[in-house]
Design a protein around this motif. Structure first.
Motif, PDB file in Angstrom:
ATOM      1  N   LEU A 251       3.318  -0.942  -1.377  1.00 56.76           N
ATOM      2  CA  LEU A 251       2.419  -1.691  -1.934  1.00 56.76           C
ATOM      3  C   LEU A 251       0.966  -1.915  -0.535  1.00 56.76           C
ATOM      4  CD1 LEU A 251       5.047  -3.347  -3.268  1.00 56.76           C
ATOM      5  CD2 LEU A 251       3.956  -2.732  -4.621  1.00 56.76           C
ATOM      6  N   ILE A 252       0.213  -1.245  -1.457  1.00 55.13           N
ATOM      7  CA  ILE A 252      -1.208  -2.451   0.035  1.00 55.13           C
ATOM      8  C   ILE A 252      -1.451  -3.044  -1.412  1.00 55.13           C
ATOM      9  CG2 ILE A 252      -3.596  -1.283   0.147  1.00 55.13           C
ATOM     10  CD1 ILE A 252      -1.644   0.059   1.302  1.00 55.13           C
ATOM     11  N   GLU A 253      -1.233  -4.086  -0.483  1.00 57.30           N
ATOM     12  CA  GLU A 253      -1.041  -5.731  -1.179  1.00 57.30           C
ATOM     13  C   GLU A 253      -1.612  -6.884  -0.436  1.00 57.30           C
ATOM     14  OE1 GLU A 253       2.197  -6.279  -3.213  1.00 57.30           O
ATOM     15  OE2 GLU A 253       3.897  -6.235  -0.979  1.00 57.30           O
ATOM     16  N   THR A 254      -2.449  -6.134   1.209  1.00 57.90           N
ATOM     17  CA  THR A 254      -2.935  -7.471   1.906  1.00 57.90           C
ATOM     18  C   THR A 254      -4.396  -6.294   2.167  1.00 57.90           C
ATOM     19  OG1 THR A 254      -1.738  -6.169   4.187  1.00 57.90           O
ATOM     20  CG2 THR A 254      -0.604  -7.881   2.986  1.00 57.90           C
ATOM     21  N   LEU A 255      -5.001  -7.310   2.754  1.00 57.72           N
ATOM     22  CA  LEU A 255      -6.212  -6.773   2.776  1.00 57.72           C
ATOM     23  C   LEU A 255      -6.386  -6.094   4.195  1.00 57.72           C
ATOM     24  CD1 LEU A 255      -8.830  -6.582   2.194  1.00 57.72           C
ATOM     25  CD2 LEU A 255     -10.267  -8.560   2.909  1.00 57.72           C
ATOM     26  N   PRO A 256      -6.378  -6.580   5.426  1.00 57.66           N
ATOM     27  CA  PRO A 256      -5.852  -5.723   6.640  1.00 57.66           C
ATOM     28  C   PRO A 256      -5.418  -4.299   6.203  1.00 57.66           C
ATOM     29  CG  PRO A 256      -4.786  -8.029   7.044  1.00 57.66           C
ATOM     30  CD  PRO A 256      -4.868  -7.692   5.899  1.00 57.66           C
ATOM     31  N   ALA A 257      -4.057  -4.128   5.283  1.00 54.13           N
ATOM     32  CA  ALA A 257      -3.568  -2.772   5.101  1.00 54.13           C
ATOM     33  C   ALA A 257      -4.256  -1.785   4.690  1.00 54.13           C
ATOM     34  CB  ALA A 257      -2.252  -2.677   4.567  1.00 54.13           C
ATOM     35  N   ALA A 258      -5.415  -2.289   3.724  1.00 49.92           N
ATOM     36  CA  ALA A 258      -6.379  -1.893   3.537  1.00 49.92           C
ATOM     37  C   ALA A 258      -7.013  -0.741   3.719  1.00 49.92           C
ATOM     38  CB  ALA A 258      -7.785  -2.515   2.280  1.00 49.92           C
ATOM     39  N   PHE A 259      -7.484  -1.521   4.952  1.00 50.74           N
ATOM     40  CA  PHE A 259      -8.716  -0.377   6.065  1.00 50.74           C
ATOM     41  C   PHE A 259      -7.426   0.261   6.793  1.00 50.74           C
ATOM     42  CE2 PHE A 259     -10.454  -4.207   5.236  1.00 50.74           C
ATOM     43  CZ  PHE A 259     -12.285  -3.641   5.249  1.00 50.74           C
ATOM     44  N   GLU A 260      -5.960   0.400   6.632  1.00 51.89           N
ATOM     45  CA  GLU A 260      -4.765   1.075   7.365  1.00 51.89           C
ATOM     46  C   GLU A 260      -4.600   2.506   6.728  1.00 51.89           C
ATOM     47  OE1 GLU A 260      -3.069  -0.278  10.275  1.00 51.89           O
ATOM     48  OE2 GLU A 260      -4.786  -1.883  11.154  1.00 51.89           O
ATOM     49  N   MET A 261      -4.998   2.708   5.679  1.00 48.17           N
ATOM     50  CA  MET A 261      -3.617   3.699   4.311  1.00 48.17           C
ATOM     51  C   MET A 261      -3.500   4.909   4.738  1.00 48.17           C
ATOM     52  SD  MET A 261      -5.754   2.799   0.936  1.00 48.17           S
ATOM     53  CE  MET A 261      -6.455   1.484   0.405  1.00 48.17           C
ATOM     54  N   GLY A 270       6.831  11.147   7.177  1.00 52.53           N
ATOM     55  CA  GLY A 270       7.972  12.521   6.413  1.00 52.53           C
ATOM     56  C   GLY A 270       8.676  11.475   5.600  1.00 52.53           C
ATOM     57  N   ARG A 271       8.707  10.707   4.682  1.00 48.14           N
ATOM     58  CA  ARG A 271       9.648  10.242   4.035  1.00 48.14           C
ATOM     59  C   ARG A 271       8.147   9.099   2.818  1.00 48.14           C
ATOM     60  NH1 ARG A 271      13.671   8.003   6.304  1.00 48.14           N
ATOM     61  NH2 ARG A 271      13.585   8.486   7.580  1.00 48.14           N
ATOM     62  N   MET A 272       7.450   9.492   3.090  1.00 50.63           N
ATOM     63  CA  MET A 272       6.161   9.168   1.915  1.00 50.63           C
ATOM     64  C   MET A 272       6.100   9.507   0.877  1.00 50.63           C
ATOM     65  SD  MET A 272       3.822   6.429   1.403  1.00 50.63           S
ATOM     66  CE  MET A 272       3.769   5.266   3.087  1.00 50.63           C
ATOM     67  N   ALA A 273       5.983   8.506  -0.212  1.00 50.45           N
ATOM     68  CA  ALA A 273       6.139   9.155  -1.697  1.00 50.45           C
ATOM     69  C   ALA A 273       4.668   8.516  -2.227  1.00 50.45           C
ATOM     70  CB  ALA A 273       6.994   8.406  -2.295  1.00 50.45           C
ATOM     71  N   GLY A 274       4.269   8.389  -2.046  1.00 47.87           N
ATOM     72  CA  GLY A 274       2.446   6.572  -2.089  1.00 47.87           C
ATOM     73  C   GLY A 274       2.476   5.997  -1.818  1.00 47.87           C
ATOM     74  N   LEU A 275       1.476   5.481  -2.542  1.00 51.82           N
ATOM     75  CA  LEU A 275       0.672   3.712  -2.167  1.00 51.82           C
ATOM     76  C   LEU A 275       0.583   3.878  -3.335  1.00 51.82           C
ATOM     77  CD1 LEU A 275      -1.515   4.551   0.590  1.00 51.82           C
ATOM     78  CD2 LEU A 275       0.882   3.989   1.128  1.00 51.82           C
ATOM     79  N   ASN A 276       1.066   2.203  -3.625  1.00 49.74           N
ATOM     80  CA  ASN A 276       0.744   1.071  -5.024  1.00 49.74           C
ATOM     81  C   ASN A 276      -0.700   0.217  -4.160  1.00 49.74           C
ATOM     82  OD1 ASN A 276       1.107  -1.483  -6.624  1.00 49.74           O
ATOM     83  ND2 ASN A 276       2.183   0.199  -7.664  1.00 49.74           N
ATOM     84  N   CYS A 277      -1.349  -0.108  -5.365  1.00 51.04           N
ATOM     85  CA  CYS A 277      -2.126  -0.858  -5.643  1.00 51.04           C
ATOM     86  C   CYS A 277      -1.529  -1.958  -5.747  1.00 51.04           C
ATOM     87  CB  CYS A 277      -3.667  -0.697  -7.148  1.00 51.04           C
ATOM     88  SG  CYS A 277      -4.629  -0.048  -6.110  1.00 51.04           S
ATOM     89  N   GLY A 278      -1.373  -3.079  -5.274  1.00 55.28           N
ATOM     90  CA  GLY A 278      -0.330  -4.286  -5.286  1.00 55.28           C
ATOM     91  C   GLY A 278      -0.990  -5.559  -5.950  1.00 55.28           C
ATOM     92  N   ARG A 279      -2.373  -5.350  -6.829  1.00 52.77           N
ATOM     93  CA  ARG A 279      -3.431  -6.383  -6.735  1.00 52.77           C
ATOM     94  C   ARG A 279      -3.049  -7.752  -6.847  1.00 52.77           C
ATOM     95  NH1 ARG A 279      -5.658  -4.332 -12.704  1.00 52.77           N
ATOM     96  NH2 ARG A 279      -3.820  -4.055 -13.336  1.00 52.77           N
ATOM     97  N   TRP A 280      -2.036  -7.920  -6.831  1.00 49.65           N
ATOM     98  CA  TRP A 280      -2.248  -9.743  -6.936  1.00 49.65           C
ATOM     99  C   TRP A 280      -1.746  -9.919  -5.967  1.00 49.65           C
ATOM    100  CZ3 TRP A 280      -3.986 -11.029 -11.605  1.00 49.65           C
ATOM    101  CH2 TRP A 280      -3.864  -9.985 -12.621  1.00 49.65           C
ATOM    102  N   ASP A 281      -0.798  -9.441  -5.515  1.00 52.58           N
ATOM    103  CA  ASP A 281      -0.800 -10.360  -4.043  1.00 52.58           C
ATOM    104  C   ASP A 281      -1.827  -9.494  -3.196  1.00 52.58           C
ATOM    105  OD1 ASP A 281       1.525 -11.421  -2.540  1.00 52.58           O
ATOM    106  OD2 ASP A 281       2.463  -9.713  -3.913  1.00 52.58           O
TER     107      ASP A 281
END
Length: 534
Positions: A251-261, A270-281
């Motif tokens: 879940l990309i639900e923190t502002l710092p993480a948005a700059f490190e997607m 090796g195990r990544m299925a996706g990212l999610n817009c966790g908008r409320w958080d």
């Protein structure tokens, strides 16, 4: 009553009130496994939490989030995540909710593609709730879960086919499990939730080619993602699974993480299925990151929609980043619940859901979240009509490339008296329910969880502590206004004993008053509230 219980595992004690069936879940082998996880990874977890605090101190001093110079090669490199398993190729509608048995059955039977069983924002982590949830998921994996209504009127069982794919969300890195202590230290809530589930269910799920699959919450950096990768690889080795068997969505639900997607995808490639817009958080994180920045105060929550520039930019960057790397880009939560007895209001609410899901699928999202089973056909219809393939990874969105300033651009809007009062009411009612053991609460026809309560709590603190703000009618936003709203709540909620957590309303008012009056914004409201539950 809570007590200290010694165990056969050296250095490990249990502190929660004993629960039925606890010995089976917390067997000596399971406890030894958790102990090994703690001793290996707790120092690394604490280092990552310290790094969070250091970065927030820089933000408080005026620094702004930005893309990292030291990871430019990762962002510009030509690489992709590992192939997705068949079960995760089509995730057009996912349902989320707490881990109590009836919910687990209804969610798995709901017709959604995926059910995210949530130990985090929609579960109040009482010892009883956690163990009941682990037991329910273990039975669900085995296909034996059932639930009888207390009055015997209805018996809930799992369908024999067409079950949703199970994903599990553990608590975030910042949360402890106070009822399990190893060498005198609290175990990480993350390691307890994920570790115990994996210990009991990983082999059975792997045998069905169904994972196990997880949602990872609240990450703030690639280093936190790399720690998860280490933990999961360690678990795979210990449980005899192939490396990469466990798949994750972050879940990309923190502002710092948005700059490190890109960096987060790379750390878990090796195990990544996706990212999610966790908008409320994500909105909560924006508020918290800029808590000391007077120029980035947001308007009331109802006006901070996904069409606001900073949220639109974040959503589009997530789609572009995921599809470039071969991962899925999941959309956000529709929190609406059916409005009984008012067809006109219900249709207006459903129209908002349709518009939101149309925006998501048109932008390129591969799937979306709903909080209530009644919204599944609504979201499914939109995605079926506009996404004929299993997903949209072919849509690369080369037309977007948000800058740092676009990702942090503040919203334009107002604070109304109704919006201010609603923030107070939602936070108090949610806190009361949480203290009473309920982590997912219907309030004004929205399913509120910890993330939405955090928005309300953080906005109140920011509005009140910056000073000089006014409601749209000219009324000063100050502690007099806040105190009046608090004092009005007991009579406003005159039927509170019928509400979730009604007996805890006064305790919740006191806690919100304490958190809001504090000169420093508390990192999470659940940290203080956790000490008040068993």
């Amino acid at each position: 009553m809570a007590s200290v219980m010694a165990t056969p595992v050296s250095g490990l004690t249990l502190h929660g009130p004993a629960q039925p069936g606890q010995e089976d879940l917390l067997s000596p082998a399971a406890l030894a496994f958790l102990t090994e996880l703690h001793r290996r990874f707790e120092p690394l977890r604490q280092a990552r939490l310290a790094a969070r605090r250091d970065r927030q101190a820089r933000f408080d001093a005026g620094e702004l989030p930005d893309f990292r110079a030291d990871t430019r090669a990762i962002r510009e490199g030509d690489w992709q995540v590992a192939d997705l398993p068949k079960a995760l190729l089509d995730r057009r509608v996912e349902i989320t909710g707490p881990v109590e048995p009836k919910m687990v059955i209804n969610a798995l039977n709901s017709g959604a593609k995926v059910y995210m069983a949530d130990f985090e924002d929609s579960t109040a982590p009482t010892w009883a709730n956690l163990l009941i949830g682990q037991r329910a998921l273990r039975k669900a994996v085995a296909g034996t879960l059932d639930w009888m209504a207390p009055d015997g009127s209805k018996h809930y069982v799992l369908n024999q086919e067409n079950l949703a794919v199970l994903m599990v969300r553990p608590r975030g890195w910042h949360l402890d499990e106070k009822n399990v202590r190893i060498d005198g230290e609290r175990l990480s809530g993350s390691l307890f939730d994920l570790g115990l589930f994996a210990f009991h269910n990983a082999a059975a799920l792997a045998a069905k080619d169904l994972g196990p699959y997880f949602y990872l919450p609240k990450l703030q950096s690639m280093e936190e993602a790399a720690l998860w990768d280490e933990v999961l690889a360690f678990i795979e080795v210990r449980l005899g699974l192939p490396i990469g068997q466990m798949k994750v969505t972050v879940l990309i639900e923190t502002l710092p993480a948005a700059f490190e997607m890109d960096e987060i995808l790379h750390a878990l490639r090796g195990r990544m299925a996706g990212l999610n817009c966790g908008r409320w958080d994500y909105i909560f994180s924006y508020l918290k990151t800029f808590r000391k920045h007077r120029d980035r105060v947001l308007p009331e929550r109802s006006q901070v929609t996904m069409t606001q520039p900073f949220l639109k930019a974040y959503s589009e960057l997530l789609i572009k980043t995921c599809h470039r790397r071969g991962a899925l880009a999941m959309g956000g939560m529709a929190a609406q619940i059916p409005i009984s007895g008012d067809d006109e209001a219900n249709e207006k609410a459903l129209a908002r859901v349709r518009a939101d899901k149309l925006r998501e699928v048109s932008a390129g999202h591969d799937g979306t979240w709903v909080a209530h089973p009644a919204l599944i056909p609504v979201a499914q219809e939109i995605f079926d009509a506009h996404m004929p393939r299993a997903n949209q990874r072919h849509l690369l969105r080369e037309d977007v490339g948000p800058s740092r300033d676009e990702l942090i651009k503040p919203s334009v809007g107002t604070i109304t008296r109704a919006g201010f009062d609603n923030s107070v009411e939602v936070c108090v009612r949610y806190l009361a329910a949480w203290l009473d053991g309920q982590g997912c609460v219907p309030i004004h026809w929205l399913m509120e969880d910890a993330a939405t309560a955090e928005i309300s709590r953080t906005q109140l603190w920011q509005w009140l502590h910056h000073g000089g703000l006014h409601l749209d009618d000219g009324t000063p936003v100050d502690f007099t206004l806040f105190d009046r709203a608090l004092l009005a709540l007991p009579s406003k909620l005159a039927d509170r004993m019928r509400l979730p957590g009604g007996s805890k309303i006064n305790e919740a008012i006191a806690l919100l008053d304490q958190l809001t009056d504090s000169s420093e914004l508390a990192e999470f409201l659940t940290l203080a509230a956790y000490e008040k539950i068993q």
